[in-house]
Design a protein around this motif. Structure first.
Motif, PDB file in Angstrom:
ATOM      1  N   TYR A 117       0.803  -1.223   0.000  1.00  0.00           N
ATOM      2  CA  TYR A 117       0.000   0.000   0.000  1.00  0.00           C
ATOM      3  C   TYR A 117       0.839   1.276   0.000  1.00  0.00           C
ATOM      4  CZ  TYR A 117      -3.402  -3.511   1.129  1.00  0.00           C
ATOM      5  OH  TYR A 117      -4.170  -4.638   1.100  1.00  0.00           O
ATOM      6  N   ALA A 118       0.991   1.870  -1.184  1.00  0.00           N
ATOM      7  CA  ALA A 118       1.680   3.158  -1.329  1.00  0.00           C
ATOM      8  C   ALA A 118       0.657   4.234  -0.986  1.00  0.00           C
ATOM      9  CB  ALA A 118       2.202   3.331  -2.744  1.00  0.00           C
ATOM     10  N   ALA A 119       0.686   4.707   0.254  1.00  0.00           N
ATOM     11  CA  ALA A 119      -0.372   5.576   0.750  1.00  0.00           C
ATOM     12  C   ALA A 119       0.080   7.005   1.029  1.00  0.00           C
ATOM     13  CB  ALA A 119      -0.969   4.961   2.027  1.00  0.00           C
ATOM     14  N   SER A 120       1.052   7.507   0.274  1.00  0.00           N
ATOM     15  CA  SER A 120       1.480   8.888   0.466  1.00  0.00           C
ATOM     16  C   SER A 120       2.056   9.459  -0.822  1.00  0.00           C
ATOM     17  CB  SER A 120       2.523   9.002   1.576  1.00  0.00           C
ATOM     18  OG  SER A 120       2.963  10.344   1.688  1.00  0.00           O
ATOM     19  N   HIS A 121       1.682  10.693  -1.088  1.00  0.00           N
ATOM     20  CA  HIS A 121       2.203  11.406  -2.254  1.00  0.00           C
ATOM     21  C   HIS A 121       3.697  11.707  -2.127  1.00  0.00           C
ATOM     22  CE1 HIS A 121       1.449  14.486   0.742  1.00  0.00           C
ATOM     23  NE2 HIS A 121       2.321  15.244   0.096  1.00  0.00           N
ATOM     24  N   VAL A 122       4.246  11.607  -0.919  1.00  0.00           N
ATOM     25  CA  VAL A 122       5.642  11.975  -0.668  1.00  0.00           C
ATOM     26  C   VAL A 122       6.608  11.132  -1.498  1.00  0.00           C
ATOM     27  CG1 VAL A 122       7.430  12.105   1.110  1.00  0.00           C
ATOM     28  CG2 VAL A 122       5.132  12.916   1.603  1.00  0.00           C
ATOM     29  N   TRP A 123       6.237   9.898  -1.826  1.00  0.00           N
ATOM     30  CA  TRP A 123       7.098   9.074  -2.682  1.00  0.00           C
ATOM     31  C   TRP A 123       7.429   9.828  -3.973  1.00  0.00           C
ATOM     32  CZ3 TRP A 123       9.417   5.024  -0.712  1.00  0.00           C
ATOM     33  CH2 TRP A 123       8.808   4.311   0.334  1.00  0.00           C
ATOM     34  N   GLY A 124       6.463  10.527  -4.521  1.00  0.00           N
ATOM     35  CA  GLY A 124       6.660  11.258  -5.768  1.00  0.00           C
ATOM     36  C   GLY A 124       7.587  12.453  -5.658  1.00  0.00           C
ATOM     37  N   ALA A 143       7.420   9.216  -9.273  1.00  0.00           N
ATOM     38  CA  ALA A 143       6.060   8.695  -9.247  1.00  0.00           C
ATOM     39  C   ALA A 143       5.854   7.946  -7.934  1.00  0.00           C
ATOM     40  CB  ALA A 143       5.807   7.759 -10.421  1.00  0.00           C
ATOM     41  N   VAL A 144       4.652   8.021  -7.419  1.00  0.00           N
ATOM     42  CA  VAL A 144       4.363   7.361  -6.144  1.00  0.00           C
ATOM     43  C   VAL A 144       4.634   5.862  -6.244  1.00  0.00           C
ATOM     44  CG1 VAL A 144       2.535   6.793  -4.493  1.00  0.00           C
ATOM     45  CG2 VAL A 144       2.729   9.129  -5.387  1.00  0.00           C
ATOM     46  N   SER A 145       4.005   5.194  -7.214  1.00  0.00           N
ATOM     47  CA  SER A 145       4.163   3.733  -7.294  1.00  0.00           C
ATOM     48  C   SER A 145       5.594   3.350  -7.651  1.00  0.00           C
ATOM     49  CB  SER A 145       3.174   3.134  -8.294  1.00  0.00           C
ATOM     50  OG  SER A 145       3.399   3.661  -9.584  1.00  0.00           O
ATOM     51  N   GLY A 146       6.224   4.083  -8.559  1.00  0.00           N
ATOM     52  CA  GLY A 146       7.607   3.768  -8.934  1.00  0.00           C
ATOM     53  C   GLY A 146       8.569   3.933  -7.763  1.00  0.00           C
ATOM     54  N   GLY A 147       8.396   5.005  -6.984  1.00  0.00           N
ATOM     55  CA  GLY A 147       9.247   5.221  -5.816  1.00  0.00           C
ATOM     56  C   GLY A 147       9.031   4.162  -4.757  1.00  0.00           C
ATOM     57  N   PHE A 148       7.775   3.810  -4.552  1.00  0.00           N
ATOM     58  CA  PHE A 148       7.433   2.781  -3.569  1.00  0.00           C
ATOM     59  C   PHE A 148       8.077   1.451  -3.942  1.00  0.00           C
ATOM     60  CE2 PHE A 148       4.700  -0.523  -1.819  1.00  0.00           C
ATOM     61  CZ  PHE A 148       4.454  -0.086  -0.529  1.00  0.00           C
ATOM     62  N   ILE A 149       7.899   1.045  -5.188  1.00  0.00           N
ATOM     63  CA  ILE A 149       8.421  -0.251  -5.632  1.00  0.00           C
ATOM     64  C   ILE A 149       9.952  -0.268  -5.625  1.00  0.00           C
ATOM     65  CG2 ILE A 149       8.598  -1.810  -7.629  1.00  0.00           C
ATOM     66  CD1 ILE A 149       5.634  -0.949  -8.252  1.00  0.00           C
TER      67      ILE A 149
END
Length: 193
Positions: free
Chosen positions: A165-172, A177-183
């Motif tokens: 669960y990528a639940a924060s815009h801060v990754w971006g 990108a949120v999902s790319g940073g999370f992964i």
């Protein structure tokens, strides 16, 4: 006020709308729930440099609610959000670059930032693993902070708690990108190529 910021109106108009918004229901609800991380973040965001505030005002507003907040309250994690905002504004403003990411990592590895990170985690976790509605967002903030700090083992432990669960815009802010940073950071934390 959030609409004014989103519409990128000038500072005078933001302030005019802010004064008018004090009668707004969301402002009153934050007054009734001063320990809410969501309300604290909304109040805090209006003081960020990018919205006509200053870094000093932003840090003060992020730190103040957590001083007397009960352990486990999401508001105790707001200083992390201030550090993200500072690093994004100073090193990644307008575009995520390799140099910006390197500078952000150096910033997060500073001893003073590390002490504040550890203090936030201690206050937030002292009653045990939080289970309130803002816990997933706070855990994501913690994963970002540990990733930027190079603290792989702590980052991996946070990823085990939050799952997919990528639940924060801060990754971006730092990774494009949120999902790319999370992964990418999940893979780094778990030593997966």
């Amino acid at each position: 006020m959030q609409m004014a910021r989103g519409q990128q109106v000038d500072a005078e108009e933001v302030l005019r709308r802010s004064r008018r918004g004090r009668r707004n229901t969301s402002v009153r609800s934050c007054t009734r729930s001063p320990r809410s991380a969501r309300c604290g973040a909304a109040r805090w965001s209006s003081l960020c440099e990018k919205w006509y505030g200053s870094h000093e005002a932003m840090f003060a507003a992020a730190q103040e609610p957590g001083f007397d907040a009960p352990p486990g309250s999401g508001v105790t994690m707001l200083p992390l959000l201030a550090h993200f905002e500072y690093a994004m504004r100073e090193y990644c403003w307008g575009k995520v670059t390799r140099d910006g990411l390197i500078s952000s990592r150096r910033y997060f590895q500073r001893p003073a930032v590390q002490r504040e990170l550890d203090d936030c985690v201690t206050r937030w976790r002292s009653p045990g693993v939080p289970a309130h509605t803002q816990a997933l967002t706070c855990e994501n903030w913690l994963a970002v902070a540990y990733a930027l700090s190079g603290r792989r083992d702590e980052c991996k432990a946070v990823f085990e708690r939050i799952g997919p669960y990528a639940a924060s815009h801060v990754w971006g802010y730092f990774f494009g990108a949120v999902s790319g940073g999370f992964i990418a950071n999940w893979r780094w934390a778990n030593r997966v190529r």
